[in-house]
Design an enzyme around this catalytic site. Structure first.
Site, PDB file in Angstrom:
ATOM      1  N   LYS A   1      -0.949  15.547  -9.834  1.00  0.00           N
ATOM      2  CA  LYS A   1       0.102  15.282 -10.819  1.00  0.00           C
ATOM      3  C   LYS A   1       1.002  16.497 -11.009  1.00  0.00           C
ATOM      4  O   LYS A   1       2.207  16.360 -11.277  1.00  0.00           O
ATOM      5  CB  LYS A   1      -0.520  14.833 -12.142  1.00  0.00           C
ATOM      6  CG  LYS A   1      -1.214  13.478 -12.060  1.00  0.00           C
ATOM      7  CD  LYS A   1      -0.259  12.372 -11.627  1.00  0.00           C
ATOM      8  CE  LYS A   1      -0.893  10.999 -11.674  1.00  0.00           C
ATOM      9  NZ  LYS A   1       0.056   9.916 -11.302  1.00  0.00           N
TER      10      LYS A   1
ATOM     11  N   ASP B   1       0.887  -1.162   0.000  1.00  0.00           N
ATOM     12  CA  ASP B   1       0.000   0.000   0.000  1.00  0.00           C
ATOM     13  C   ASP B   1       0.923   1.209   0.000  1.00  0.00           C
ATOM     14  O   ASP B   1       1.528   1.546   1.021  1.00  0.00           O
ATOM     15  CB  ASP B   1      -0.886  -0.002   1.244  1.00  0.00           C
ATOM     16  CG  ASP B   1      -1.779   1.237   1.337  1.00  0.00           C
ATOM     17  OD1 ASP B   1      -1.634   2.152   0.508  1.00  0.00           O
ATOM     18  OD2 ASP B   1      -2.616   1.287   2.254  1.00  0.00           O
TER      19      ASP B   1
ATOM     20  N   TYR C   1      -7.173  15.523  -9.249  1.00  0.00           N
ATOM     21  CA  TYR C   1      -6.206  14.628  -9.900  1.00  0.00           C
ATOM     22  C   TYR C   1      -5.150  15.457 -10.627  1.00  0.00           C
ATOM     23  O   TYR C   1      -3.951  15.208 -10.501  1.00  0.00           O
ATOM     24  CB  TYR C   1      -6.921  13.692 -10.878  1.00  0.00           C
ATOM     25  CG  TYR C   1      -5.969  12.863 -11.706  1.00  0.00           C
ATOM     26  CD1 TYR C   1      -5.347  11.743 -11.163  1.00  0.00           C
ATOM     27  CD2 TYR C   1      -5.684  13.209 -13.024  1.00  0.00           C
ATOM     28  CE1 TYR C   1      -4.459  10.984 -11.915  1.00  0.00           C
ATOM     29  CE2 TYR C   1      -4.796  12.458 -13.785  1.00  0.00           C
ATOM     30  CZ  TYR C   1      -4.180  11.350 -13.224  1.00  0.00           C
ATOM     31  OH  TYR C   1      -3.296  10.604 -13.967  1.00  0.00           O
TER      32      TYR C   1
END
Length: 246
Positions: A154, A57, A150
């Site tokens: 990034k 994980d 998102y």
């Protein structure tokens, strides 16, 4: 053979871009740890390439530390870490994305890079060498609407890559990133919201070369940046996007 004798860890390697990178690295002579939260998927890819499967994980510090320790004990001194594991939230107006989804995106896409560095960088500094590759996205360069958090995660990865590269260069450690455009991976449907011919056509219309990226495209670029051929390259965030960010 462009990675003979190298020890590499690839996270999120049970499918998609990560599996493509793991396969190519193994074909080029590296011993590869195939790390993924899906243990069965990791075992499947590892079996195919003669690698070592490792459940992980990437958002959990103990799990990441165990991954690094197992690689060092079972394969040898790690030369390459590819931070490929990533998630997204479904498309939607930024204010409608749940706090749980936000936390998950930043834990998997961002915190994982920190945790990997915390566990591995001290070892790389002792050896005076190493390569870290972060799989970011064109979303961090040219954001798409309705994928706001998102996109932001990034963008964080791109900045982190450059900051890491500057700090670690004196220690002989190179840090680069790849910015793929949407590809034929399990995340594609999440990016689009729905996988229909109409939605695919809409996405493809933004890519001048007219196709999605593939695991092989990413693997080719990753191979170069992680090989000794790129010994003078650090802090680069390379688009693998068919021209989308032009």
């Amino acid at each position: 053979m462009r990675l003979p004798g190298k020890i590499a860890i690839v996270t999120g390697a049970g499918s998609g871009f990560g599996a493509g990178i793991a396969r190519r690295f193994a074909a080029e002579g590296a011993q590869v740890m195939v790390a993924d939260i899906n243990a069965e998927a990791a075992r499947s890819v590892a079996t195919q390439i003669g690698g070592l499967a490792q459940p992980v994980d990437v958002a959990d510090g103990d799990s990441v530390a165990a991954m690094i320790a197992t690689a060092e004990e079972s394969l040898g001194p790690v030369d390459i870490l590819v931070n490929n594991a990533g998630v997204t939230h479904l498309p939607g107006p930024m204010e409608t994305i749940s706090e749980d989804d936000f936390d998950r995106v930043f834990a998997v896409n961002c915190k994982s890079v920190y945790l990997g560095a915390r566990a591995l960088v001290p070892l790389l500094k002792e050896r005076g060498r190493g390569a870290i590759l972060n799989i970011a996205s064109t979303a961090g360069v040219s954001p798409r609407p309705n994928l706001n958090w998102y996109n932001a995660s990034k963008g964080w990865m791109i900045t982190a890559t450059r900051a890491m590269a500057v700090e670690l260069a004196p220690h002989g450690i190179r840090v680069n990133a790849l910015n793929p455009v949407a590809g034929e991976t399990p995340l594609l449907k999440s990016f689009m919201g729905e996988d229909t011919p109409e939605m695919r056509a809409k996405f493809l219309a933004t890519i001048p070369l007219g196709r999605f990226s593939t695991p092989e495209d990413l693997a080719n670029a990753a191979l170069y940046l992680c090989s000794d051929e790129a010994s003078m390259i650090t802090g680069v965030c390379m688009e693998v996007d068919g021209g989308r960010c032009i």
